[in-house]
Design a protein around this motif. Structure first.
Motif, PDB file in Angstrom:
ATOM      1  N   ILE A 189       1.036  -0.765  -0.138  1.00  0.00           N
ATOM      2  CA  ILE A 189      -0.017  -0.304   0.557  1.00  0.00           C
ATOM      3  C   ILE A 189       0.842   1.375   0.136  1.00  0.00           C
ATOM      4  O   ILE A 189       1.877   1.132   0.974  1.00  0.00           O
ATOM      5  CB  ILE A 189      -0.936  -0.139   1.129  1.00  0.00           C
ATOM      6  CG1 ILE A 189      -1.828  -1.207   1.039  1.00  0.00           C
ATOM      7  CG2 ILE A 189      -1.799   1.177   1.185  1.00  0.00           C
ATOM      8  CD1 ILE A 189      -2.940  -1.256   2.573  1.00  0.00           C
ATOM      9  N   VAL A 190       0.816   2.064  -1.254  1.00  0.00           N
ATOM     10  CA  VAL A 190       1.524   3.162  -0.764  1.00  0.00           C
ATOM     11  C   VAL A 190       0.631   4.328  -0.462  1.00  0.00           C
ATOM     12  O   VAL A 190      -0.430   5.158  -1.054  1.00  0.00           O
ATOM     13  CB  VAL A 190       2.031   3.340  -2.271  1.00  0.00           C
ATOM     14  CG1 VAL A 190       2.791   4.771  -2.435  1.00  0.00           C
ATOM     15  CG2 VAL A 190       2.703   1.935  -2.936  1.00  0.00           C
ATOM     16  N   LEU A 191       1.486   5.212  -0.305  1.00  0.00           N
ATOM     17  CA  LEU A 191       0.768   6.632   0.365  1.00  0.00           C
ATOM     18  C   LEU A 191       1.866   7.688   0.913  1.00  0.00           C
ATOM     19  O   LEU A 191       3.148   7.681   1.262  1.00  0.00           O
ATOM     20  CB  LEU A 191       0.469   6.594   1.513  1.00  0.00           C
ATOM     21  CG  LEU A 191      -1.211   5.452   2.274  1.00  0.00           C
ATOM     22  CD1 LEU A 191      -0.181   4.311   2.704  1.00  0.00           C
ATOM     23  CD2 LEU A 191      -1.872   6.496   3.195  1.00  0.00           C
ATOM     24  N   ASP A 192       1.581   8.500  -0.079  1.00  0.00           N
ATOM     25  CA  ASP A 192       2.724   9.708  -0.480  1.00  0.00           C
ATOM     26  C   ASP A 192       4.253   9.696  -0.841  1.00  0.00           C
ATOM     27  O   ASP A 192       5.010   9.773  -0.377  1.00  0.00           O
ATOM     28  CB  ASP A 192       3.281  10.446   1.357  1.00  0.00           C
ATOM     29  CG  ASP A 192       1.577  10.987   1.736  1.00  0.00           C
ATOM     30  OD1 ASP A 192       0.375  11.438   0.714  1.00  0.00           O
ATOM     31  OD2 ASP A 192       1.585  11.528   2.881  1.00  0.00           O
ATOM     32  N   GLY A 193       4.220   8.826  -1.608  1.00  0.00           N
ATOM     33  CA  GLY A 193       5.743   7.982  -1.666  1.00  0.00           C
ATOM     34  C   GLY A 193       6.266   6.572  -0.671  1.00  0.00           C
ATOM     35  O   GLY A 193       7.046   5.981  -1.543  1.00  0.00           O
ATOM     36  N   LYS A 194       5.461   6.664   0.115  1.00  0.00           N
ATOM     37  CA  LYS A 194       6.182   6.024   1.179  1.00  0.00           C
ATOM     38  C   LYS A 194       5.296   4.229   1.358  1.00  0.00           C
ATOM     39  O   LYS A 194       3.919   4.451   0.726  1.00  0.00           O
ATOM     40  CB  LYS A 194       6.280   6.454   2.812  1.00  0.00           C
ATOM     41  CG  LYS A 194       6.870   6.867   2.932  1.00  0.00           C
ATOM     42  CD  LYS A 194       7.003   7.442   3.705  1.00  0.00           C
ATOM     43  CE  LYS A 194       7.518   8.717   4.288  1.00  0.00           C
ATOM     44  NZ  LYS A 194       7.186  10.651   5.530  1.00  0.00           N
ATOM     45  N   SER A 195       6.106   3.082   1.078  1.00  0.00           N
ATOM     46  CA  SER A 195       4.987   1.869   1.265  1.00  0.00           C
ATOM     47  C   SER A 195       4.951   1.021   2.399  1.00  0.00           C
ATOM     48  O   SER A 195       5.811   1.496   3.026  1.00  0.00           O
ATOM     49  CB  SER A 195       6.134   0.916  -0.319  1.00  0.00           C
ATOM     50  OG  SER A 195       6.537   1.336  -1.144  1.00  0.00           O
ATOM     51  N   ILE A 196       3.904   0.399   2.292  1.00  0.00           N
ATOM     52  CA  ILE A 196       3.968  -0.518   3.632  1.00  0.00           C
ATOM     53  C   ILE A 196       3.193  -2.111   3.228  1.00  0.00           C
ATOM     54  O   ILE A 196       1.983  -1.811   2.498  1.00  0.00           O
ATOM     55  CB  ILE A 196       2.543   0.208   4.071  1.00  0.00           C
ATOM     56  CG1 ILE A 196       2.728   1.611   4.789  1.00  0.00           C
ATOM     57  CG2 ILE A 196       2.062  -0.578   6.011  1.00  0.00           C
ATOM     58  CD1 ILE A 196       1.716   2.413   5.533  1.00  0.00           C
TER      59      ILE A 196
END
Length: 538
Positions: A381-388
């Motif tokens: 899951i990607v948000l603000d260019g960061k992955s989880i």
């Protein structure tokens, strides 16, 4: 952050069958060596085990037991509250307003109308309900006296009264519940606490009242004179208190801004002031540590404990025989563990509600270690260019939102990367971590965004956790912001909490930028409501 109680830290439960252990709903541990316990199960049964000193297990006999035995008279009664005196005696309340007591009765502490010469009662005895048909919301015991709080905010008391600890205005023992009035009349009480022979009550406006023995200054009145009727703790005037606690002969209070106060006996350093001098007035403690959100003590011992907003747990006082005069940091995650491991004796300071059991540790650790683990995940899951990195199966099991998203007729089911744009990275990371751990660790500002998410995803439990974080993090500067968020997300209890904080600190709050930026319509509603509350009286 939510805290988990670990039943394994209480030795008395170590021999219990795992199936019964995992069914515990609430429990209390008491006795001179922490060797007696009473607990209720999720199906409504009540059990006891331990030494059975003075028949305080309520089993109808004097036999000790290492194997839990049912207290038949209470099974199915809906026991909700449990408290114990070091006399010893035990008092429980049910969800229908019934009160039961048993144990030693040499000083009328059972409240069943019998005289001080009555024999010990070995089984639960129903206390005649002369509380006006009210439900009981809190029970507290000293060594030989008991206080109960009703849902109307009224206090009733009975038992040993040699120092005025029952609050009757005299010193004769009281053998049945009697309303504590005097200066408490017309006030709504929200919490109670008992020392060995003293009593404290917290009013909904943040005032604290005390009565009973005051030889060590535990009433905070500036003197050592016993008080048979409630007196306001004058040294806390001007401070809005949200929590109170009593040790054997010392007292603590926590303000709504997270400031800790202590007073009374200090021979073991239980006041946390860095010395062993008694104090007859409330004094600030741990001012350089941080914001406190919870405090704890028990009339059985001389130990004190408190938790910071960060979740850090501190303890001081008599810790396993050592005198600790300044709060020291522990590795515990909840205050209950302080009492299980360091109190002498190891007794509970409140009824425990077990959430974590020995048999679940491995599973919980595995889930926790799997979160955001790239090697084991099947979804990014990607948000603000960061992955989880997460697992579809776990998300589907834990959340209705994802169960709906990952259906075969939706595109998301076939994807291994999903972009989220409506929430920030810290908020969504906290949400996904919650699905793996059942815990939340964010600051109050991010908790607002998480509250929005919880509201949208219909995650009721997460919503409650966010509200708790916001309550623990409220201050003058962010009150208006948090109040506006509570209104937006229809969190009525949180809105009421923020409103009360704003009224109690009105002068400072109305001068903040956040207050000036409130929506004009709500600003008018707030001022009108505050006027009705009496904030502008002079």
């Amino acid at each position: 952050m939510t805290n988990m109680h670990d039943v394994a830290k209480w030795p008395i439960f170590s021999l219990m069958d795992s199936e019964l252990l995992n069914s515990i709903y609430q429990a209390c541990v008491f006795g001179s060596g922490g060797n007696e316990a009473i607990f209720t199960t999720s199906d409504g049964d009540v059990y006891a085990l331990g030494n059975n000193h003075n028949s305080c297990l309520g089993l109808g006999d004097v036999q000790s037991t290492l194997v839990p035995r049912k207290i038949e008279a209470l099974c199915g009664k809906g026991t909700t509250l449990m408290a114990f005196g070091s006399g010893p005696h035990v008092v429980v309340a049910t969800n229908t307003g019934e009160l039961y007591s048993w144990g030693h009765n040499g000083y009328c502490q059972l409240g069943n109308g019998t005289t001080s010469h009555s024999p010990e009662r070995m089984a639960p005895c129903l206390i005649s309900n002369n509380l006006g048909g009210c439900l009981i919301t809190h029970v507290a015991c000293g060594s030989h006296h008991t206080l109960v709080l009703t849902n109307k905010g009224e206090v009733y008391a009975w038992g040993y009264n040699n120092c005025g600890q029952v609050g009757s205005g005299a010193t004769a023992n009281i053998n049945a519940p009697r309303k504590v009035s005097s200066l408490l009349s017309g006030k709504k009480i929200t919490a109670l606490a008992c020392g060995q022979t003293s009593s404290l009550a917290l009013v909904d406006n943040g005032e604290v009242y005390g009565w009973g023995y005051n030889g060590n200054g535990q009433l905070g009145l500036g003197n050592n004179v016993n008080q048979p009727s409630p007196c306001r703790v004058s040294s806390l005037t001007g401070v809005v208190i949200s929590q109170i606690a009593c040790g054997y002969a010392h007292s603590m209070a926590l303000s709504d801004e997270g400031v800790l106060y202590s007073w009374g006996a200090n021979s073991y350093g239980q006041l946390g002031t860095g010395n062993k001098a008694n104090l007859v007035t409330a004094t600030r403690v741990g001012t350089d540590i941080g914001r406190f959100v919870e405090i704890a003590a028990t009339h059985y011992s001389h130990i004190s404990a408190a938790m910071l907003q960060s979740g850090a747990v501190y303890m001081w006082g008599q810790c396993r025989g050592q005198s600790v005069t300044t709060p020291i940091l522990t590795k515990f995650t909840c205050l209950d563990d302080v009492f299980a491991c360091f109190s002498s004796p190891a007794v509970t300071w409140r009824s425990l509600k077990f959430e974590t059991f020995v048999g679940r540790r491995a599973l919980e650790d595995s889930l926790k270690n799997s979160f955001d683990n790239q090697e084991a995940s099947d979804l990014k899951i990607v948000l603000d260019g960061k992955s989880i990195h997460v697992h579809k199966a776990i998300l589907k099991i834990r959340c209705e939102h994802f169960r709906s998203m990952f259906q075969s007729h939706w595109d998301e089911d076939a994807k291994d990367v999903i972009d989220i744009t409506q929430y920030s990275y810290p908020v969504y990371h906290a949400f996904l971590e919650y699905l793996y751990t059942d815990t939340v660790s964010v600051d109050p500002e991010d908790a607002i965004g998480l509250l929005d998410l919880a509201n949208s995803y219909c995650e009721t439990h997460l919503k409650r956790l966010c509200e708790l974080i916001i309550k623990q993090g409220i201050n003058i500067e962010n009150t208006a912001t948090l109040m506006a968020a509570a209104i937006k997300y229809e969190a009525q209890e949180l809105e009421d909490f923020c409103f009360k904080f704003a009224v109690n600190h009105m002068t400072a709050v109305v001068q903040t930028d956040a207050f000036h930026n409130l929506d004009e319509v709500y600003l008018k509603e707030f001022l009108n409501k505050a006027a009705q509350w009496g904030a502008f009286k002079y």
